[in-house]
Design an enzyme around this catalytic site. Sequence first.
Site, mmCIF file in Angstrom:
data_model
loop_
_atom_site.group_PDB
_atom_site.id
_atom_site.type_symbol
_atom_site.label_atom_id
_atom_site.label_comp_id
_atom_site.label_asym_id
_atom_site.label_seq_id
_atom_site.Cartn_x
_atom_site.Cartn_y
_atom_site.Cartn_z
ATOM 1 N N GLU A 488 0.808 -1.377 0.129
ATOM 2 C CA GLU A 488 0.012 0.029 0.029
ATOM 3 C C GLU A 488 0.802 1.257 0.159
ATOM 4 O O GLU A 488 0.344 2.366 -0.016
ATOM 5 C CB GLU A 488 -0.883 -0.027 1.271
ATOM 6 C CG GLU A 488 -2.070 -0.945 1.048
ATOM 7 C CD GLU A 488 -2.760 -1.237 2.110
ATOM 8 O OE1 GLU A 488 -2.329 -1.011 3.607
ATOM 9 O OE2 GLU A 488 -4.108 -1.621 2.340
ATOM 10 N N LYS A 600 5.880 -1.814 1.509
ATOM 11 C CA LYS A 600 5.105 -1.961 2.779
ATOM 12 C C LYS A 600 5.311 -3.462 3.331
ATOM 13 O O LYS A 600 5.576 -3.782 4.402
ATOM 14 C CB LYS A 600 4.070 -1.400 3.084
ATOM 15 C CG LYS A 600 3.179 -1.469 4.100
ATOM 16 C CD LYS A 600 1.899 -1.117 4.057
ATOM 17 C CE LYS A 600 0.994 -0.971 5.300
ATOM 18 N NZ LYS A 600 -0.394 -0.695 5.159
#
Lengths: 774, 774
Positions: A488, A600
Amino acid sequence: MKHIVEHDEWKLICRQFDPTLHMARESLFSLGNGHMGQRANFEEDYSGTSLSGTYVGGIYYPDKTRVGWWKIGYPEYFAKVLNSPSWMRLSIHFEGEKLDLAQVQTGDFYQELDMQESVLRRHSMVKLKSGAVLKIQSERFLHAEQQEAGLLRYSVSVIKGEGELDLLSFIDGDVRNHDANYEEDFWEEVNSGIRNATPFLQVRTRKTHFDVAYATQHKIAMNGKQPEVLPEPHKQNRGSGIRWKIWLKQGDNVVVEKYAAIASSLNHDKNHLLTHVLEQAKSFKEQGYDTLLASHKAYWKNKWEHSDIQIEGDIAAQQGIRFNILQLNHTYFGNDPRLNIGPKGFTGEKYGGSTYWDTEAYCIPFYLATSPEKVARQLLEYRYKQLPQAIANAEKLGFKQGAALYPMVTMNGEECHNEWEITFEEIHRNGAIAYAIYNFINYTGKADYLFEGGLEVLIGIARFWSQRFTWSEAKQAWVMLGVTGPNEYENNVNNNWYTNYIAAWCMSYAREMLIQGLAEKPAETRQVLNKTEVQEQEWNHWRQQVEKVYYPVSDELGVMLQQEGYLDKEQLTTDQLNPAERPLNQNWSWDRILRSCFIKQADVLQGLYFFEDDFDLATLKRNFDFYEPRTVHESSLSPCVHSILAARLGYAEKAYEMYLRTSRLDIDDYNAEVHEGLHITSMAGTWMSLVQGFGGMRVKDGIPCFNPMLPNQWESFSFKFGFQDRLVRVLVNKESVSLELLEGEALEVRVYGNAKVLDPGSNPTWPRQTLGVN
Amino acid sequence: MKHIVEHDEWKLICRQFDPTLHMARESLFSLGNGHMGQRANFEEDYSGTSLSGTYVGGIYYPDKTRVGWWKIGYPEYFAKVLNSPSWMRLSIHFEGEKLDLAQVQTGDFYQELDMQESVLRRHSMVKLKSGAVLKIQSERFLHAEQQEAGLLRYSVSVIKGEGELDLLSFIDGDVRNHDANYEEDFWEEVNSGIRNATPFLQVRTRKTHFDVAYATQHKIAMNGKQPEVLPEPHKQNRGSGIRWKIWLKQGDNVVVEKYAAIASSLNHDKNHLLTHVLEQAKSFKEQGYDTLLASHKAYWKNKWEHSDIQIEGDIAAQQGIRFNILQLNHTYFGNDPRLNIGPKGFTGEKYGGSTYWDTEAYCIPFYLATSPEKVARQLLEYRYKQLPQAIANAEKLGFKQGAALYPMVTMNGEECHNEWEITFEEIHRNGAIAYAIYNFINYTGKADYLFEGGLEVLIGIARFWSQRFTWSEAKQAWVMLGVTGPNEYENNVNNNWYTNYIAAWCMSYAREMLIQGLAEKPAETRQVLNKTEVQEQEWNHWRQQVEKVYYPVSDELGVMLQQEGYLDKEQLTTDQLNPAERPLNQNWSWDRILRSCFIKQADVLQGLYFFEDDFDLATLKRNFDFYEPRTVHESSLSPCVHSILAARLGYAEKAYEMYLRTSRLDIDDYNAEVHEGLHITSMAGTWMSLVQGFGGMRVKDGIPCFNPMLPNQWESFSFKFGFQDRLVRVLVNKESVSLELLEGEALEVRVYGNAKVLDPGSNPTWPRQTLGVN
């Protein structure tokens, strides 16, 4: 990384009260029993920083979304599991001075979460300003079988001084969600008071009109006997209680047992809810604290017998895996089809307690192996029941003909998430829902599920992907524009490799299941065809599309590209980061994060984990070697996947590092956010990294297969798994791998590719091999 | 497109009251005088749907931002120009029945905005339920010179019936912003009441603590004479007023004149503010309504003499341009350096009344040509004063060494916008701020501005771009990742051609100005170098970067690509759209909009407009032919640019279509949103599309140049412009172009490339030529 608790095989322990770690410990020491859960808030008044949290499963509020600029397709609300009234509250004064653990001096402090028993205990000496010294002890648990029961035993002893003990035990309904978009009060009182010496409270959620009711019975003893006091009724805003005032001398001791019944209108008629909890509280008191504690312990003993994982030679790793298994088991019991597994379970408010793709991508394998088959099946059915909403959701975005887009976050099937880059674009979640169906059938062998909803879901999902691909004249290929992948830290990218891959896989798998169904179960399959109005030319079109899907790759590096243009970024690795700037999401602007190459969570690697049979080890190695150094693991869902892949590649140290990171993510607070609650769904990932990573377990063609490795730090590890009516134990030590069939009929297994039939009572052994690509 | 007003050269007129068009008309008939503005709300009670709006320049509130998920770098608040108390309110009862225009029957309704005079008039017959018939008339204006004055003359005549007229005139401070993130009340009362028969109100904004005070004096006449009545005081929540009760017979008439003084603590000490407005109201009454109206008209007569544009043969186009000029002139007078031009001016709440890039990209040319030089200079200085906040803003995002990122939306220099895809990514705005400096120097010839702030701003902006480019090893070029171009229907794209181009231009221009400064004004330049600590190696690095900037293009199509990957989209044109689905932003999900090829507003074409000298006509033609059919013009800032470029290409019909669209955007409500307010900043774009588009005016090497064309629908058009102490009139008709020097010294001009010196009193003529590429 912080040191919050002591290393111990079966317990979380802390021996010093530290206000700066209090919220972290409130999260870590949380209790739960599937029906409800509670953070380890102190029972007494506490004026320090705290996140008080009591949650009742399935009770949510549609909190109006908060967006900068409303756009068409945005959801109306974000569903939030509510912070509910607290059953266990006490307010204590001695000689008129309030016992506030943030104000008094504490000594000999001790707090433990007994993971074997799921019991929270605490004791401490407290010195008041008057000079008086008290010893307080508390023990509480949420009963695992009588799931509406909350039990507390609390004791005060006078070590020094004498005076009046004013002890108020109450139900506290004056609670708010800390995470409320418009600071609304989500509850209103229906009724509260005291009936037959039993304080009670019934409250109702605004808008959704769920009722939750509480009743508490008490036993009180002074120096082991019933004291001669007049209990006083107590009434407050949304709450009621009982107060005892007792004169105590040095050496005296008072013990209160609190028997709380907590029930909701999900399970009971609203009109009878109050009567029900009043009766339940009475019943709990009649059963008695010790009896209830004994049956609670017995439940957990049995639970651990089926799900414990043992690691010899590494106490931190042992503690980590048990903590993960415990908290997963606190969250979801699998006995209520309306519930699912929120990312924070019952331990915090973040993420609203709703359902994410975590369930399908991470939790299903855990439940398949450690619970009866119906539990995983129920999780699939949860999505099947929500298919109409998924179709409506896709329609809202402009898709047609029964295309289904499952929501990113949901409580009842409607989309709740309110950031366009996630809501509209993190669509790979749809793939995980199809993958879970594949996983279930592959593990259980029960293809009949296709005709009980599975095929309909697969068709809806395939239709979505088919429409979501765009034909690029420029590339002469089907491209997927404007998505957010599992990572993300990138938004609105084109051709995220993982999304393209899982999309194509969904279309192929749906088509395959249709064709197989027509061949093997024509009547059942035709029924689905009629219902969904899908025709051969539609699934042929899927095939044509799959053949021309665009995948971004770098031929030069021999890796799949996370997305088109990924190599235009400045290519840095995590060892070049300033440790003071991590986690990045708490130190860098969103702008900087978006433009950096840092990842991430597993993205390309998530695909290589799901679809490992499609790629050779050398490809996996090149991609792992490229992406691992760029991954900051700021999602709890990341290290487990890296650990599994590292184990497969024989990267023992990396696999171990990632294993510790996933299993002790919360205990050691790697991402500096445990105070907000635990990462429940990623705990299933921890289990996977042990069983699928170090255990190397896969089910191929209906046969459990193992390629185990052992971290250098360990002497041995063992785990159990259920498989098609059997229970099997796997033991891996430095020399060998041995399997034992504990329950059920003979079973073929493969270890390092060597097949054997596991007969009841037999205990075959294989010499350990070294894994990896050379 | 709707029919909201009649075609008229000098007026907006409507002859029928239509509740469904009421809010649109409230916007269109708005008044303003630079200091304040007001929507055309009815004075009387109105229970129908309405957006009441009164705004006082510079009075804002930092409304807490509303975001789904907070991320580092997000601004704390969104500044909002406040909906302020209304000075003009009346509440009227006849025979006890309320005069509510949503409830009574109206006949002979007439409303006009007299654009020549900036006066709002209305009259109507109203039939009450009692059968009584009244004739009401109102006239109001905001005085253009005595800018704290609001004047209303209101008359009631009894046509049929008799009874008591209860007429309350009050100041209404019980107002809220419709657009409030958390439904907060932004105001608190400081004082209100009646002093010397003068109702007054002083209110204060919460948080920002701006004070605004109101005082109203009245004259009342019955049948032309002072009536014998006892005025009654009126007090309400945040407001006060005076009530008259007069018995009227058929044929009687009552006229009230209301003299309001409205002042703010921006211009007066808070402690004296109330005294000030009380004195002002008294003074206005002493001057009298007719005197004030006369001086107001005189101001506007003079204003139009300098800024009117005349179009012969096309009443819709004539009305459109005058409406645009009027509303621009309502919004910004250029006499207060703290004010700027909000996209909706004083006509609505959307966009918070803050400053956007619109000012630099669209408004500067208008003010350069129609106002004294100091007005445009003041707009530049506004940004110079905010340079420290722009540097702080960039630092917040991770930039260093004095890099400056101007905010997307601001009131005081701080960023207010709260969507990451705009706030962090729509950074091309920074380029427009540099471009405005270039524009100013190019038009006025006043390069000295560089040493009064211009150069510092240019250096800060160049530094930002230099750091914002990323070196792509893959492309061996400087790329710009993660931006939003002017076309906000794309977010977070890589290498938006316009952004890359203007970024490179900024770096080149800053370097050029530095080198030129060192050669021509070494002392002044050294001072800037010292202050900014910029060194030669830094600007040499800019040059090296500029040489290797990546620009996405399609060699096959011969066009610049809006961004990398634009050709992967499904290539459709607007004629393939279902008209019922337009505007797209009110009918399509954001997901669908983002993935489509449709363009909200000029993007590549904005660059070809700004930098026309860098590209040949054939390139412009290819790009225009490609992008125009893909542009939906759902930003008010779009059609003007297309109109200018179409005129340059000789696309007469397209230029005319786009001209009508920009000039009548609000009058005909093209984008179905005029009820929210007018598009003030795009009105400067309308002016540009006439002067730069049809007039073909540019300033090159200090010489005004013209390449005029005349739409087929027109007989002629003429406009005036100020240029370096001259005033020139340009007349274009079917045969010829003629210029006249109305004020100032002789001036060299070029028409169709032919130079002439324009002497005072001379009136040279050039035959008209046909434009365009063949």
